[in-house]
Design a protein around this motif. Structure first.
Motif, PDB file in Angstrom:
ATOM      1  N   TRP A 227      -1.065  -0.480  -9.463  1.00  0.00           N
ATOM      2  CA  TRP A 227      -0.737   0.423  -8.342  1.00  0.00           C
ATOM      3  C   TRP A 227       0.028  -0.299  -7.234  1.00  0.00           C
ATOM      4  CZ3 TRP A 227      -4.450   1.498  -3.806  1.00  0.00           C
ATOM      5  CH2 TRP A 227      -3.894   2.442  -2.933  1.00  0.00           C
ATOM      6  N   LEU A 228      -0.497  -1.420  -6.761  1.00  0.00           N
ATOM      7  CA  LEU A 228       0.093  -2.069  -5.579  1.00  0.00           C
ATOM      8  C   LEU A 228       1.135  -3.140  -5.934  1.00  0.00           C
ATOM      9  CD1 LEU A 228      -2.997  -2.483  -3.206  1.00  0.00           C
ATOM     10  CD2 LEU A 228      -1.285  -0.656  -3.237  1.00  0.00           C
TER      11      LEU A 228
ATOM     12  N   GLY B 267       3.848  -1.474  -7.706  1.00  0.00           N
ATOM     13  CA  GLY B 267       4.421  -0.568  -6.697  1.00  0.00           C
ATOM     14  C   GLY B 267       5.334  -1.322  -5.744  1.00  0.00           C
TER      15      GLY B 267
ATOM     16  N   THR C 171       2.660   4.133   0.379  1.00  0.00           N
ATOM     17  CA  THR C 171       1.347   3.842  -0.196  1.00  0.00           C
ATOM     18  C   THR C 171       0.200   4.495   0.574  1.00  0.00           C
ATOM     19  OG1 THR C 171       2.251   1.732  -0.965  1.00  0.00           O
ATOM     20  CG2 THR C 171      -0.129   1.941  -1.019  1.00  0.00           C
TER      21      THR C 171
ATOM     22  N   TRP D 143      -4.365  -6.066  -0.848  1.00  0.00           N
ATOM     23  CA  TRP D 143      -3.447  -5.357   0.047  1.00  0.00           C
ATOM     24  C   TRP D 143      -2.503  -6.297   0.802  1.00  0.00           C
ATOM     25  CZ3 TRP D 143      -0.882  -1.190   0.954  1.00  0.00           C
ATOM     26  CH2 TRP D 143      -0.354  -0.940   2.220  1.00  0.00           C
TER      27      TRP D 143
ATOM     28  N   GLN E  26      -0.940   7.722  -0.828  1.00  0.00           N
ATOM     29  CA  GLN E  26      -1.549   7.526  -2.156  1.00  0.00           C
ATOM     30  C   GLN E  26      -2.989   7.024  -2.010  1.00  0.00           C
ATOM     31  OE1 GLN E  26       1.128   4.896  -4.283  1.00  0.00           O
ATOM     32  NE2 GLN E  26       2.833   6.305  -4.085  1.00  0.00           N
TER      33      GLN E  26
ATOM     34  N   PHE F 176       7.327   0.484   1.580  1.00  0.00           N
ATOM     35  CA  PHE F 176       6.156   0.371   0.698  1.00  0.00           C
ATOM     36  C   PHE F 176       4.902   0.893   1.400  1.00  0.00           C
ATOM     37  CE2 PHE F 176       2.469  -2.272  -0.603  1.00  0.00           C
ATOM     38  CZ  PHE F 176       2.339  -1.831  -1.905  1.00  0.00           C
TER      39      PHE F 176
ATOM     40  N   PHE G  82      -2.455   3.493 -10.950  1.00  0.00           N
ATOM     41  CA  PHE G  82      -2.989   4.521 -10.066  1.00  0.00           C
ATOM     42  C   PHE G  82      -3.952   5.428 -10.829  1.00  0.00           C
ATOM     43  CE2 PHE G  82      -2.908   8.629  -7.904  1.00  0.00           C
ATOM     44  CZ  PHE G  82      -3.111   8.253  -6.583  1.00  0.00           C
TER      45      PHE G  82
ATOM     46  N   GLN H 161       3.159   1.293 -12.532  1.00  0.00           N
ATOM     47  CA  GLN H 161       2.544   1.722 -11.263  1.00  0.00           C
ATOM     48  C   GLN H 161       1.653   2.947 -11.505  1.00  0.00           C
ATOM     49  OE1 GLN H 161       3.102   4.494  -9.144  1.00  0.00           O
ATOM     50  NE2 GLN H 161       2.371   3.691  -7.178  1.00  0.00           N
TER      51      GLN H 161
END
Ligand SMILES: [Fe+2]
Ligand SMILES: [Fe+2]
Length: 338
Positions: free
Chosen positions: A149-150, A153, A255, A214, A258, A251, A189, A185
């Protein structure tokens, strides 16, 4: 996968800004190159290009290729422990994609006159950099989802503008890479979304992984624009299209909603919508940690490099066999032709 901003000097490189002082060999060739760049055209491998442009691209594309290959390791660790056949199949496909990305990128860099052996040698000797995000461990299954995801992403944000890079082979390789990153990605998720519909322990595992990844993902975009002396030249050459800070902002803005859908909290008390700017504000990034990891002091730097070197050494017999087979085929073809 994955780029951080690839303007991090490798160990043997000249200090930042030195490339700007390169003197063109031939003013007519330089003028033609500049005209192609100004017209947003493509530079191809056989075209004349300034040495500094070539050197910058070799460094960036090879760092990118190394990142794809080293990026296989943290997730590869989970293939044998994936919680279902479906997740295992998806993860195998994803890790295999990353290997493919590395191969396209090594090929693109080879068109600039640098051999694959030279690039591997730079990686294995610790001289070349790769994205520092892969020097962190994937502690739980939720980390695999969060990496998709991150990390993927963030990679997409960085890589979509590279599809318009002025160097043709790099730009063309990035088109397919970006399509595959999009799948990476989404699978991350989706894996997290199903965990967030599960037990309290599963939800806590996702939140813990988000907390750990993060800030490292925000650092993937590279140092702030004010501290990125090579970026201006990269922009002038049409290699870099969007600045580190602008990519990071895009970004974050993409995000935050999401994270709301997932039901996780992004670990930044200063993260809030700024209506005046039309963007989210965020707290300070720990650049000391970023540089420490880039320079070799992350939790997994030594392990990652040792794994790559071992894989290279263990694969020597495969390369020898492939070369011997190719030689035999060539000899047979020569005999038949004679
Ligand atoms: Fe990739
Ligand atoms: Fe990826």
């Amino acid at each position: 996968m994955y780029t951080q901003s690839f303007n991090v000097p490798d160990k043997a490189d000249a200090p930042p800004g030195a490339a700007l002082k390169a003197v063109p060999h031939d003013s007519a060739l330089q003028a033609h190159f500049d005209a192609v760049i100004d017209a947003d055209g493509k530079i191809e491998p056989r075209d004349w290009m300034p040495d500094a442009y070539r050197k910058t691209l070799v460094r960036q594309i090879s760092q990118h290729a190394h990142s794809e290959i080293v990026g296989m390791l943290p997730e590869g660790n989970w293939i044998s422990r994936a919680p279902s056949l479906k997740r295992k199949t998806i993860l195998v496909a994803k890790v295999q994609d990353e290997g493919g990305h590395g191969l396209y990128l090594y090929s693109a860099a080879e068109t600039l006159g640098t051999s694959r052996d030279q690039m591997f040698d730079a990686l294995h000797s610790g001289k070349a950099k790769y994205s520092s995000i892969f020097n962190y461990p994937t502690l739980t299954w939720a980390d695999v989802g969060v990496v998709g995801w991150l990390v993927d992403g963030a990679a997409i944000m960085n890589q979509i503008p590279l599809c318009r890079c002025s160097f043709g082979p790099y730009a063309r390789a990035m088109i397919r890479v970006c399509k595959e990153e999009s799948f990476h990605q989404r699978q991350g998720f989706e894996a997290l979304l199903s965990m967030m519909q599960g037990t309290a322990e599963q939800k806590a595992m996702v939140q813990d992984a988000v907390n750990r990844w993060w800030w490292k993902c925000l650092a993937m975009f590279g140092p702030p624009d004010a501290d990125s002396p090579n970026s201006v030249q990269g922009m002038r050459w049409g290699i870099k299209r969007i600045s580190n800070d602008d990519l990071r902002q895009k970004f974050i803005d993409a995000t935050v909603p999401q994270a709301e859908v997932l039901g996780v909290t992004l670990p930044d008390p200063d993260l809030k919508w700024n209506a005046e700017r039309g963007h989210h504000d965020h707290g300070p990034i720990d650049w000391d940690e970023f540089w420490a990891v880039v320079n070799g002091d992350g939790p997994c730097n030594k392990e990652r490099l040792a794994t790559r070197v071992k894989a290279w050494n263990d694969g020597q017999w495969v390369r020898d066999a492939a070369l011997a087979h190719a030689r035999k085929q060539e000899e047979r073809a020569m005999k038949e032709a004679a």
